[in-house]
Design a protein around this motif. Structure first.
Motif, PDB file in Angstrom:
ATOM      1  N   SER A 316       0.859  -1.189   0.000  1.00  0.00           N
ATOM      2  CA  SER A 316       0.000   0.000   0.000  1.00  0.00           C
ATOM      3  C   SER A 316       0.894   1.236   0.000  1.00  0.00           C
ATOM      4  O   SER A 316       2.126   1.136   0.056  1.00  0.00           O
ATOM      5  N   ALA A 317       0.278   2.398  -0.058  1.00  0.00           N
ATOM      6  CA  ALA A 317       1.039   3.646  -0.093  1.00  0.00           C
ATOM      7  C   ALA A 317       1.887   3.782   1.168  1.00  0.00           C
ATOM      8  O   ALA A 317       1.441   3.484   2.276  1.00  0.00           O
ATOM      9  N   CYS A 318       3.141   4.218   0.980  1.00  0.00           N
ATOM     10  CA  CYS A 318       4.043   4.405   2.117  1.00  0.00           C
ATOM     11  C   CYS A 318       3.466   5.439   3.088  1.00  0.00           C
ATOM     12  O   CYS A 318       2.879   6.448   2.673  1.00  0.00           O
ATOM     13  N   SER A 319       3.652   5.169   4.354  1.00  0.00           N
ATOM     14  CA  SER A 319       3.074   6.036   5.384  1.00  0.00           C
ATOM     15  C   SER A 319       3.764   7.394   5.472  1.00  0.00           C
ATOM     16  O   SER A 319       3.238   8.308   6.107  1.00  0.00           O
ATOM     17  N   ASP A 320       4.938   7.563   4.827  1.00  0.00           N
ATOM     18  CA  ASP A 320       5.648   8.836   4.907  1.00  0.00           C
ATOM     19  C   ASP A 320       5.212   9.826   3.830  1.00  0.00           C
ATOM     20  O   ASP A 320       5.786  10.916   3.698  1.00  0.00           O
ATOM     21  N   ALA A 327       5.737  -2.197   1.579  1.00  0.00           N
ATOM     22  CA  ALA A 327       5.118  -3.332   2.245  1.00  0.00           C
ATOM     23  C   ALA A 327       4.336  -2.811   3.438  1.00  0.00           C
ATOM     24  O   ALA A 327       4.710  -1.812   4.060  1.00  0.00           O
ATOM     25  N   ASP A 328       3.209  -3.459   3.767  1.00  0.00           N
ATOM     26  CA  ASP A 328       2.348  -2.976   4.837  1.00  0.00           C
ATOM     27  C   ASP A 328       3.142  -2.718   6.107  1.00  0.00           C
ATOM     28  O   ASP A 328       3.901  -3.577   6.573  1.00  0.00           O
ATOM     29  N   GLY A 329       2.959  -1.536   6.649  1.00  0.00           N
ATOM     30  CA  GLY A 329       3.599  -1.196   7.909  1.00  0.00           C
ATOM     31  C   GLY A 329       5.038  -0.748   7.779  1.00  0.00           C
ATOM     32  O   GLY A 329       5.707  -0.548   8.787  1.00  0.00           O
ATOM     33  N   GLU A 330       5.561  -0.584   6.559  1.00  0.00           N
ATOM     34  CA  GLU A 330       6.945  -0.185   6.376  1.00  0.00           C
ATOM     35  C   GLU A 330       7.027   1.131   5.615  1.00  0.00           C
ATOM     36  O   GLU A 330       6.040   1.634   5.049  1.00  0.00           O
ATOM     37  N   THR A 331       8.226   1.718   5.611  1.00  0.00           N
ATOM     38  CA  THR A 331       8.439   2.996   4.921  1.00  0.00           C
ATOM     39  C   THR A 331       9.471   2.891   3.803  1.00  0.00           C
ATOM     40  O   THR A 331       9.719   3.861   3.103  1.00  0.00           O
ATOM     41  N   THR A 332      10.080   1.718   3.647  1.00  0.00           N
ATOM     42  CA  THR A 332      11.053   1.532   2.567  1.00  0.00           C
ATOM     43  C   THR A 332      10.320   1.189   1.271  1.00  0.00           C
ATOM     44  O   THR A 332       9.580   0.201   1.208  1.00  0.00           O
ATOM     45  N   SER A 336      10.756  -2.320  -8.218  1.00  0.00           N
ATOM     46  CA  SER A 336      10.344  -3.170  -9.325  1.00  0.00           C
ATOM     47  C   SER A 336      11.545  -3.977  -9.799  1.00  0.00           C
ATOM     48  O   SER A 336      12.672  -3.776  -9.343  1.00  0.00           O
ATOM     49  N   THR A 337      11.343  -4.882 -10.735  1.00  0.00           N
ATOM     50  CA  THR A 337      12.438  -5.733 -11.201  1.00  0.00           C
ATOM     51  C   THR A 337      13.506  -4.947 -11.959  1.00  0.00           C
ATOM     52  O   THR A 337      14.605  -5.455 -12.168  1.00  0.00           O
ATOM     53  N   ASN A 338      13.189  -3.726 -12.393  1.00  0.00           N
ATOM     54  CA  ASN A 338      14.224  -2.876 -12.992  1.00  0.00           C
ATOM     55  C   ASN A 338      14.851  -1.945 -11.960  1.00  0.00           C
ATOM     56  O   ASN A 338      15.485  -0.952 -12.310  1.00  0.00           O
ATOM     57  N   GLN A 339      14.639  -2.304 -10.651  1.00  0.00           N
ATOM     58  CA  GLN A 339      15.285  -1.622  -9.529  1.00  0.00           C
ATOM     59  C   GLN A 339      14.833  -0.172  -9.360  1.00  0.00           C
ATOM     60  O   GLN A 339      15.546   0.646  -8.805  1.00  0.00           O
ATOM     61  N   LYS A 340      13.619   0.142  -9.795  1.00  0.00           N
ATOM     62  CA  LYS A 340      13.066   1.479  -9.583  1.00  0.00           C
ATOM     63  C   LYS A 340      11.932   1.415  -8.567  1.00  0.00           C
ATOM     64  O   LYS A 340      11.154   0.455  -8.563  1.00  0.00           O
ATOM     65  N   PRO A 341      11.827   2.442  -7.681  1.00  0.00           N
ATOM     66  CA  PRO A 341      10.714   2.464  -6.728  1.00  0.00           C
ATOM     67  C   PRO A 341       9.377   2.476  -7.467  1.00  0.00           C
ATOM     68  O   PRO A 341       9.247   3.099  -8.527  1.00  0.00           O
ATOM     69  N   ILE A 342       8.418   1.788  -6.902  1.00  0.00           N
ATOM     70  CA  ILE A 342       7.115   1.676  -7.549  1.00  0.00           C
ATOM     71  C   ILE A 342       6.221   2.804  -7.067  1.00  0.00           C
ATOM     72  O   ILE A 342       6.008   2.992  -5.867  1.00  0.00           O
ATOM     73  N   THR A 343       5.685   3.557  -8.004  1.00  0.00           N
ATOM     74  CA  THR A 343       4.843   4.702  -7.685  1.00  0.00           C
ATOM     75  C   THR A 343       3.486   4.244  -7.179  1.00  0.00           C
ATOM     76  O   THR A 343       2.910   3.265  -7.665  1.00  0.00           O
ATOM     77  N   ASP A 344       2.964   4.978  -6.192  1.00  0.00           N
ATOM     78  CA  ASP A 344       1.622   4.716  -5.667  1.00  0.00           C
ATOM     79  C   ASP A 344       0.613   4.969  -6.775  1.00  0.00           C
ATOM     80  O   ASP A 344       0.448   6.081  -7.244  1.00  0.00           O
ATOM     81  N   ASN A 345      -0.034   3.930  -7.203  1.00  0.00           N
ATOM     82  CA  ASN A 345      -0.984   4.032  -8.300  1.00  0.00           C
ATOM     83  C   ASN A 345      -2.151   3.108  -8.003  1.00  0.00           C
ATOM     84  O   ASN A 345      -1.954   1.962  -7.607  1.00  0.00           O
TER      85      ASN A 345
END
Length: 772
Positions: A316-320, A327-332, A336-345
């Motif tokens: 889910s969307a990062c709490s920060d 991942a639920d309850g985390e902020t890291t 994705s498999t191309n090593q890029k952060p996944i945008t909240d969509n």
């Protein structure tokens, strides 16, 4: 001329007198049932000399029962067997015997070994057993061996199943069978067998299709199996080929609150397994002398399994407020498999598609020699042998982010999570040397000793490494000598007492070794992360009992019975210890000792012409008391509160989940006018704890009764009409329970936390059978 003729006739008459005087009334001998004591052919010993209660099934019994698979028959009719319908697919049950499982699910603690014509059928990656691979119509006989019999090799902790398929010599006929009915189920099976005394063939072609009684749960199975055989004065050769293309959907457990609204509902879908197997084996036997026979086999087996599981999401969307997914309850942020952060969509939240592909190739063979010479003028049956198996596995798994449709199906986004990507290659080499000997100390007393030395080496090569500290690379070696010994004593002609002690082992599978790090829990069935070592499981079984018959009390017919006790302790047992942000996350670990002990009792009664000359009656009963408990304490995740950092304590004596304490089965059949057969069966399976409640802190899943009926009318010698009715009383029951979180999908009103797999409601089928 007349004198010569009469003289010749007189001589002929005189010559026949000694022959007539020498003739004696025919003596009807008691039938002696012989069963194999190794997976290969050519290892038969009288069943009454085996120091355990072996259960056998033949092709006629399978046909008369009208079950859809061997697993279905085992569940309904054999003692100490029950099922968990975790997948909720008729061809994918978890089969339990004495509390030990043979399951198609990765991650289950497999404790039963399975063989087909002497070839081990446990899959090389996770030791799982796919019950959908062999058509029931191709099975000639099956034996279920109890205990930790070392001769049957790895995974024989609680027992072993040995299947022999038909040949043109054992089934020389042609048959077509088709049936249909509830849930749009249809089955067509064509088999043909023939021999000319030297050459023979057998082939079985089977098509099975079922729309499923639950939503979005169709199944299709296409199976082919055949054997080309040669028989000579001293030897035999069988070439067996088999293949299948099966697409199985079983959408698993459902939240109890959703089930109360609609028993056919599914939580999320699809959950599909595709199996494509090719099997080839060359098996032979040759009698060197009347007392020495050599038998062996060589095989190649390939199985490609693909799974696709639409599920809810742990992301889910990062709490920060960073705008990324976590991942639920985390902020890291999740990469994705191309090593890029996944945008909240929105299209990437709410669901995941978990897919895997397991390509397995195994080859090997077994060679054994049977010696039946008397030893010190006493009957003796000695078998020595060796086997070699080599298996290669290419395993790939991915988790794709998705969203849920209005009916809780999943979409596709093309965005894959890096942490869940697995590309693993493994190879496993197994060498075994075994011996078994049955020695008749007296005509009434027989001693049996056996042993097996196992050597297993597993190599693992990680093909997708992003963090060198969590690589799946590894090399593991396991070896052990396992012994067994037992006695049978015929107290009376109709009463035998037996006792046996046996040991066997289960080496950690490559799948378990890929997920054994407490600091890096993985998510079943596909997200493996690390490769710490595990120790092999050692099972030690004591069993003893009585068996006999009361035939002398009956005017006609027979009554056989058995009463026994068994006690198995597993040391260094391996379980999936849940520990992570969700109930499906955890790691495999050795948790110390577990124990399974109990009492078994059974009867089989056949009463021909009980009331008149037109009726034959048959009755069987089986009762089992099974006590399965942990003997070592450990800490695991709270199944209803994953935020509880301290977890829950599993203590000495807590019951092992998923195993009922009491089981009872009974069947009653009658044959009338040798044309009409009616059968009724009842089954009771007791209550059990939900999987995940190892600490026994929550309520149990209730036990249940099931009643079924079958009928067959032989219209002519070659044409029959048959039918069956399952769950006659339309009982609402569940055979399996687990914990999960439904609130993220269904809302906070669905917060019970319990998921169950509902049993099939009342259903019926009717069919025809033509044979020549």
């Amino acid at each position: 001329m007349k004198k010569i003729t009469w003289g010749l006739l007189g001589l002929y008459s005189l010559s026949t007198i000694p022959i007539a005087l020498a003739e004696e009334p025919a003596i009807e001998l008691d039938a002696v049932e012989v069963v194999g004591v190794t997976p290969l052919q050519g290892s038969g010993v009288e069943k009454d000399k085996i120091p355990s209660n072996v259960q056998t099934v033949n092709a006629d019994q399978l046909s008369k029962a009208q079950t859809i698979s061997l697993a279905d028959y085992i569940n309904r009719y054999l003692g100490s067997v029950h099922i968990n319908e975790a997948q909720n697919n008729p061809l994918q049950p978890d089969i339990y015997y004495r509390g030990f499982v043979a399951s198609p699910l990765l991650g289950m603690p497999q404790g039963l070994s399975t063989y087909v014509n002497g070839v081990r059928f446990n899959e090389p990656f996770g030791d799982s057993v796919n019950w959908d691979l062999i058509p029931q119509g191709a099975i000639d006989n099956m034996a279920l061996y109890p205990g930790s019999n070392p001769v049957y090799g790895l995974n024989t902790l609680g027992g072993a199943l040995s299947v022999r398929t038909k040949t043109g010599f054992s089934a020389p006929k042609h048959q077509f069978e088709a049936y249909g009915g509830s849930w749009d189920r249809q089955s067509e099976e064509l088999s043909s067998g023939w021999n000319n005394g030297t050459w023979g063939y057998f082939i079985d072609l089977h098509h099975f299709k079922d729309a499923g009684w639950r939503d979005f749960s169709p199944t299709k199975a296409d199976q082919a199996f055949g054997t080309l055989s040669w028989r000579g004065d001293k030897g035999s050769v069988d070439l067996t080929l088999g293949a299948n293309d099966n697409k199985l959907r079983g959408n698993g457990a459902v939240p109890v609150q959703l089930l109360q609204q609609n028993r056919s509902a599914v939580f999320t879908y699809p959950d599909q397994t595709v199996t494509r197997m090719f099997f080839s084996e060359l098996e032979g036997k040759y009698a060197l002398t009347d007392e020495v026979a050599v038998s062996g086999n060589a095989y190649f087996r390939q199985n490609r399994i693909r799974t696709f599981n639409g599920d809810n999401s742990d992301y889910s969307a990062c709490s920060d407020g960073s705008g990324f997914l976590c991942a639920d309850g985390e902020t890291t942020p999740v990469l994705s498999t191309n090593q890029k952060p996944i945008t909240d969509n929105a299209a990437l939240e709410g669901a995941t598609n978990n897919s895997s592909q397991t390509n397995m190739r195994s080859r090997g063979g077994t060679l054994q020699t049977a010696f039946t010479q008397d030893l010190f003028k006493h009957n003796n049956n000695l078998i020595v042998g060796t086997n070699y198996d080599y298996a290669e596995v290419h395993y790939a798994a991915d988790t794709e982010l998705a969203s849920l449709t209005s009916d809780r199906g999943t979409t596709s986004s093309g965005v894959y999570i890096d942490d869940s990507r697995v590309r693993l290659h493994t190879n496993t080499s197994t060498v075994g040397v075994f011996l078994t000997d049955s020695f008749s100390i007296t005509d009434a007393l027989t001693a049996t000793v056996a042993g097996r030395y196992n050597y297993i080496h597993v190599n693992m090569s990680d093909q997708y490494v992003t963090d060198p500290s969590q690589t799946l690379n590894g090399s593991h070696t396991y070896q052990r000598l396992n012994p067994s010994g037992g006695l049978t004593y015929k107290i009376l002609q109709n009463l035998t007492v037996y006792g046996n002690y046996s040991e066997s082992t289960r080496a950690p599978s490559p799948m378990e070794l890929s997920c054994a790090d407490p600091s890096s829990p993985c998510k079943l069935p596909n997200a493996f992360v690390a490769d710490p070592d595990l120790q092999q499981v050692v099972a030690k079984t004591y069993e003893g009992g009585l068996r006999g018959n009361f035939d002398a009390l009956l005017k006609r017919g027979n009554l056989n019975w058995n009463l026994g006790y068994f006690h198995t302790i597993n040391s260094k047992d391996i379980i999936f210890n849940r520990n992570g942000s969700s109930i499906s996350q955890g790691y495999f670990s050795n948790v110390g000792k577990t124990r399974r002990y109990g009492i078994e009792a059974g009867t089989t009664v056949n009463l021909p012409q009980l009331f008149s000359a037109i009726d034959d009656w048959h009755l069987t009963t089986n009762y089992t008391y099974l006590n399965a408990r942990f003997l070592s304490g450990f800490t695991t995740q709270d199944p209803l509160n994953s935020d509880n950092e301290n977890g829950v304590k599993v203590g000495y004596g807590d019951r092992i989940p998923g195993i009922p304490e009491r089981m009872f089965k009974a069947t009653l059949g009658v044959d009338l006018w040798q044309r009409l057969s009616l059968g009724f069966s009842g089954l009771y399976s007791g209550d059990r704890y939900f999987r995940g409640d190892e600490a026994n802190n929550q309520a149990k899943l209730a036990g249940y009764w099931l009643f079924n009926a079958t009928a067959e009318v032989k219209v002519t010698k070659n044409f029959s009409i048959f039918g069956k009715l399952d769950n006659i009383l339309d009982k609402h029951y569940s055979s399996f329970g687990v914990y999960g979180d439904a609130t993220s999908v269904l809302g906070n009103a669905y917060n019970d936390g319990r998921f169950v797999s509902p049993g099939m409601p009342r259903a019926g089928w009717i069919g025809v059978r033509l044979s020549i």
